[in-house]
Design an enzyme around this catalytic site. Sequence first.
Site, PDB file in Angstrom:
ATOM      1  N   TYR A   1     117.544  51.660  34.111  1.00  0.00           N
ATOM      2  CA  TYR A   1     116.165  51.300  34.472  1.00  0.00           C
ATOM      3  C   TYR A   1     115.145  52.319  33.969  1.00  0.00           C
ATOM      4  O   TYR A   1     114.364  52.861  34.734  1.00  0.00           O
ATOM      5  CB  TYR A   1     116.034  51.137  35.992  1.00  0.00           C
ATOM      6  CG  TYR A   1     116.936  50.065  36.538  1.00  0.00           C
ATOM      7  CD1 TYR A   1     116.572  48.727  36.424  1.00  0.00           C
ATOM      8  CD2 TYR A   1     118.143  50.381  37.130  1.00  0.00           C
ATOM      9  CE1 TYR A   1     117.403  47.727  36.893  1.00  0.00           C
ATOM     10  CE2 TYR A   1     118.987  49.381  37.602  1.00  0.00           C
ATOM     11  CZ  TYR A   1     118.603  48.064  37.481  1.00  0.00           C
ATOM     12  OH  TYR A   1     119.439  47.088  37.945  1.00  0.00           O
TER      13      TYR A   1
ATOM     14  N   TYR B   1     120.513  42.521  46.563  1.00  0.00           N
ATOM     15  CA  TYR B   1     120.871  43.041  45.236  1.00  0.00           C
ATOM     16  C   TYR B   1     122.361  42.814  45.020  1.00  0.00           C
ATOM     17  O   TYR B   1     123.179  43.184  45.876  1.00  0.00           O
ATOM     18  CB  TYR B   1     120.548  44.540  45.104  1.00  0.00           C
ATOM     19  CG  TYR B   1     120.976  45.071  43.762  1.00  0.00           C
ATOM     20  CD1 TYR B   1     120.226  44.800  42.619  1.00  0.00           C
ATOM     21  CD2 TYR B   1     122.175  45.775  43.615  1.00  0.00           C
ATOM     22  CE1 TYR B   1     120.651  45.230  41.370  1.00  0.00           C
ATOM     23  CE2 TYR B   1     122.605  46.210  42.362  1.00  0.00           C
ATOM     24  CZ  TYR B   1     121.837  45.931  41.247  1.00  0.00           C
ATOM     25  OH  TYR B   1     122.265  46.350  40.004  1.00  0.00           O
TER      26      TYR B   1
ATOM     27  N   ASP C   1     129.005  40.492  49.850  1.00  0.00           N
ATOM     28  CA  ASP C   1     129.001  41.550  48.843  1.00  0.00           C
ATOM     29  C   ASP C   1     128.982  42.895  49.587  1.00  0.00           C
ATOM     30  O   ASP C   1     127.938  43.315  50.084  1.00  0.00           O
ATOM     31  CB  ASP C   1     127.772  41.386  47.947  1.00  0.00           C
ATOM     32  CG  ASP C   1     127.632  42.505  46.917  1.00  0.00           C
ATOM     33  OD1 ASP C   1     128.359  43.508  47.029  1.00  0.00           O
ATOM     34  OD2 ASP C   1     126.785  42.370  46.020  1.00  0.00           O
TER      35      ASP C   1
ATOM     36  N   LYS D   1     131.976  50.314  43.977  1.00  0.00           N
ATOM     37  CA  LYS D   1     131.408  51.636  44.248  1.00  0.00           C
ATOM     38  C   LYS D   1     132.411  52.662  44.796  1.00  0.00           C
ATOM     39  O   LYS D   1     133.093  53.310  44.023  1.00  0.00           O
ATOM     40  CB  LYS D   1     130.175  51.505  45.139  1.00  0.00           C
ATOM     41  CG  LYS D   1     129.002  50.870  44.365  1.00  0.00           C
ATOM     42  CD  LYS D   1     127.639  51.182  44.973  1.00  0.00           C
ATOM     43  CE  LYS D   1     126.534  50.921  43.986  1.00  0.00           C
ATOM     44  NZ  LYS D   1     125.968  49.581  44.052  1.00  0.00           N
TER      45      LYS D   1
HETATM   46  C1  LIG Z   1     125.787  48.475  43.055  1.00  0.00           C
HETATM   47  C2  LIG Z   1     125.902  47.097  43.599  1.00  0.00           C
HETATM   48  C3  LIG Z   1     126.335  46.025  42.789  1.00  0.00           C
HETATM   49  C4  LIG Z   1     126.631  46.184  41.313  1.00  0.00           C
HETATM   50  O1  LIG Z   1     127.690  47.031  41.055  1.00  0.00           O
HETATM   51  P1  LIG Z   1     127.843  47.683  39.592  1.00  0.00           P
HETATM   52  O2  LIG Z   1     129.118  48.451  39.670  1.00  0.00           O
HETATM   53  O3  LIG Z   1     126.647  48.530  39.379  1.00  0.00           O
HETATM   54  O4  LIG Z   1     127.913  46.561  38.620  1.00  0.00           O
HETATM   55  C5  LIG Z   1     126.458  44.779  43.380  1.00  0.00           C
HETATM   56  N1  LIG Z   1     126.192  44.587  44.677  1.00  0.00           N
HETATM   57  C6  LIG Z   1     125.774  45.585  45.488  1.00  0.00           C
HETATM   58  C7  LIG Z   1     125.511  45.305  46.932  1.00  0.00           C
HETATM   59  C8  LIG Z   1     125.606  46.871  44.976  1.00  0.00           C
HETATM   60  O5  LIG Z   1     125.160  47.854  45.767  1.00  0.00           O
END
Ligand SMILES: *Cc1c(COP(=O)(O)O)cnc(C)c1O
Length: 427
Positions: A15, A143, A248, A277
């Site tokens: 970004y 997100y 997610d 993550k």
């Molecule tokens: C960071 C994140 C993603 C994307 O993961 P990347 O490894 O950066 O592709 C998707 N969903 C959530 C909730 C996130 O915090």
Amino acid sequence: MTPLEFDQKHLWHPYTNVEKPGPTFVVKETEGMHITLDDGTKLIDAMSSWWCMMHGHRHPKITQAIHDQLDRMPHVMFGGLTHDPAIELGKALLRVAPPSMQRIFYCDSGSVSVEVAMKMAVQYQHAKGFPGRSHFATIRSGYHGDTWKAMSVCDPTTGMHHLFQGALSVQHFVDRPPIRITEAWNDDPALNGLGDLRALIEANHREIAAFILEPVVQGTGGMYFYHPEYLNQARAICDEFGVLLIFDEIATGFGRTGKMFATDFCSIEPDILCLGKALTGGHISFATTMTNDRMAEGIGNGEPGIFMHGPTFMANPLACAAARASLELLEAQDWHGTVNAIATQMTQELAPARDLPNVADVRVLGAIGVIEMKHRVSADEAHALAREMGVFLRPFGTNIYTMPPFIASPDEVSKICAGMLHLARVL
Ligand SMILES: *Cc1c(COP(=O)(O)O)cnc(C)c1O
């Protein structure tokens, strides 16, 4: 050309404006809580390097697991082959994940695991005779990653949907759940957000494959903590209309919220769960999409039967070994006590920010501490100011926040809180 000059001329950062890159620090080494810069400055990593390094940087158990695996088999394809690192990680995941999550798809990154989840949902609906169910419902301020389908369910404003109009699938949005986790639940559907969700799903369920959202904690979209009862009741609405539920937990997984998974705040489970993550303790890129037997059987018994996804580096043994070591480290410690202690300390030490004129809100959940400002703050300015305080902080939008590694000592948590207060005062 200095190394930094090369970087600024040729390397894209997340970004950023590649023509006008902001100030960038050159990192020489990381260990435990610290990032060491090229001039010897040591900074406390208050971000856990984008929320991943829960055990701190370069943890000896995780690096050892990677070294050992490297000497045996850095990689092998997963088509028609399998290996112990994948199997042993699978066992470890089943020990901690919500009980219905019995089927595991390993992939490279969080965004890809979201793509996989969305594809699973569409393929399941297709297999069940609903080929029209190819869109998604979600909540605003979410997100889910930067790939196309994941981006389509990110917040339309912060995700700049106007910029990608035409290239992005149109999805269905409702407002984020209005009741916060710290507030009393209200059963009135007009006030708890479920009235809007029901109306949206009732009107559009024939084209909706799944409802996707971050359970309890919206991360990048605003560091917002909402009431888990929303999810319990959303599950019932989804079930009523044959819509699947995707959680997610890429940001919330592995103890960050004070629960192993944010799902554990709820009395229900999703159909699909995305993890990433902190999965490898942040040491290597890796993610998984987990699902239940019903989904797997539905996809497997439908047309074409096979699930249409298979990354080249699926189940990479180095990543599997790192993830297994990280999970075992977590299981072997009182992470619950640790996260609660960090939460208690942050609650106390961030509280004075409430009295500052430019502060809109202060909130803590587990090892997540947030000072929300009334205005946007510049990450670049924050960088430089926090550096003087010996802390690495990178706010986004209006939020000055921390997600410290769980190994943070009380003294280190204090330094982080002092850095955040300083930013809230001067920015
Ligand atoms: C960071 C994140 C993603 C994307 O993961 P990347 O490894 O950066 O592709 C998707 N969903 C959530 C909730 C996130 O915090």
